[in-house]
Design an enzyme around this catalytic site. Structure first.
Site, PDB file in Angstrom:
ATOM      1  N   GLU A 146       0.996  -1.229   0.217  1.00  0.00           N
ATOM      2  CA  GLU A 146      -0.029  -0.134   0.122  1.00  0.00           C
ATOM      3  C   GLU A 146       0.900   1.405  -0.009  1.00  0.00           C
ATOM      4  OE1 GLU A 146      -2.399   0.319   3.648  1.00  0.00           O
ATOM      5  OE2 GLU A 146      -3.835   1.748   2.666  1.00  0.00           O
ATOM      6  N   GLU A 240     -12.115   1.429   5.160  1.00  0.00           N
ATOM      7  CA  GLU A 240     -10.927   1.552   6.299  1.00  0.00           C
ATOM      8  C   GLU A 240     -11.176   2.957   6.794  1.00  0.00           C
ATOM      9  OE1 GLU A 240      -6.581   0.470   6.774  1.00  0.00           O
ATOM     10  OE2 GLU A 240      -6.895   2.296   5.669  1.00  0.00           O
TER      11      GLU A 240
HETATM   12  C1  LER Z   1      -2.628   3.856   6.869  1.00  0.00           C
HETATM   13  O1  LER Z   1      -2.975   5.189   6.789  1.00  0.00           O
HETATM   14  C2  LER Z   1      -3.448   2.879   5.949  1.00  0.00           C
HETATM   15  O2  LER Z   1      -4.194   3.415   5.132  1.00  0.00           O
HETATM   16  C3  LER Z   1      -3.740   1.564   6.616  1.00  0.00           C
HETATM   17  O3  LER Z   1      -4.146   0.832   5.397  1.00  0.00           O
HETATM   18  C4  LER Z   1      -2.483   0.856   7.174  1.00  0.00           C
HETATM   19  O4  LER Z   1      -3.052  -0.015   7.936  1.00  0.00           O
HETATM   20 MN    MN Z   2      -5.285   2.000   3.988  1.00  0.00          MN
END
Ligand code: LER
Ligand code: MN
Length: 282
Positions: A146, A240
């Protein structure tokens, strides 16, 4: 496409006491959850797997690199320790039934040495993730690396750079994750970031520009869904966000105010928005 929700909305460190949340998450229409693995030694994989099965939910795993470790660290011993940590975490992910292991897996979130990344760090990342190949193949787990925004990492900020890294690693079980929150800060076009990711896209974090409820801000979701359709993405759309006042985790995510009426609203109202709007692109 499957719909997931990261448990960071409710809890900083998912454990057995959080399994009580699963019936509601299922009932409200999610296909699965996303659970962090921070410590592979204490992670209760068997209990979580059983609870997921009982509730008819799947899971993906996210992780971050602990402070002091790094796939790109100068010290070869630290790199070896990081690889061992990731291999153990990947094994736990497989035990819990996850196929996707996602996150900024190169260096700790917030690690900013005050300079650009170096060619040596890039090379170490390529070699480090290549070293994980056999464990990934053995466990049938894919990592999704990521990129984060510039305030959280200096190493990987854009989908284009993440694609370059993943191509150089050259392993079928290594791809990338594009998170709408980070892409909103770093990309010229969020939708184009997904086009750039193309077939290397292995996971998606959905969240509004302020880390709030998808659909409540200025992320151009219709373009995003169009791009996901163009690249024939068929994986998870995982919401998220983070609890508003759950100690170190809220602080790590720089959550200093309420982003919705409740954190759970981000999950459930966000899901309704995602389902309704992706259906138009089916
Ligand atoms: C952190 O900003 C994020 O986007 C997450 O996916 C890390 O766990
Ligand atoms: Mn993230």
């Amino acid at each position: 496409m499957k719909f997931g929700v990261n448990m960071f909305i409710w809890t900083a460190e998912f454990g057995q006491s959080d399994l009580r949340l699963l019936p509601t998450i299922k009932e409200r229409g999610f296909d699965g959850i996303e659970i962090p693995i921070f410590n592979p030694t204490t992670f209760p994989a068997a209990q979580i797997r059983r609870a997921l099965q009982e509730n008819g939910l799947e899971t993906t795993i996210c992780s971050v690199i602990p402070n002091g470790l790094g796939v790109i660290a100068d010290d070869a011993n630290v790199r070896a320790q990081t690889i061992a940590h990731l291999e153990a975490s990947i094994a736990r992910a497989a035990e819990v039934g996850a196929r996707v292991f996602a996150g900024p897996l190169y260096s700790p979130v917030g690690y900013l040495p005050g300079r650009r990344r170096t060619p040596d760090e890039w090379k170490r990342a390529v070699e480090g993730f290549q070293t994980l190949g056999p464990a990934l193949a053995q466990h049938n787990v894919t990592i999704a690396i990521e990129p984060l925004n510039r305030f959280e990492t200096y190493f990987l900020n854009t989908a284009a750079d993440a694609v370059a890294l993943v191509r150089e690693i050259g392993h079928p079980n290594v791809g990338l994750l594009v998170d709408t929150f980070h892409a909103n800060i770093e990309e010229k076009s969020i939708a184009d970031a997904y086009r750039t990711a193309g077939s290397y896209l292995k996971h998606v974090h959905t969240c509004e520009n302020d880390r709030g409820t998808p659909g409540s801000g200025h992320v151009e979701w219709q373009d995003v869904f169009q791009a996901l359709r163009e690249v024939e993405y068929d994986g998870w759309l995982t919401i998220e966000s983070f609890g508003f006042a759950i100690g170190g985790l809220s602080a790590a995510a720089s959550i200093w105010r309420d982003l919705a009426r409740t954190p759970a609203d981000i999950a459930f109202e966000g899901l309704a928005f995602l389902k309704q709007n992706t259906a138009k692109f089916a």
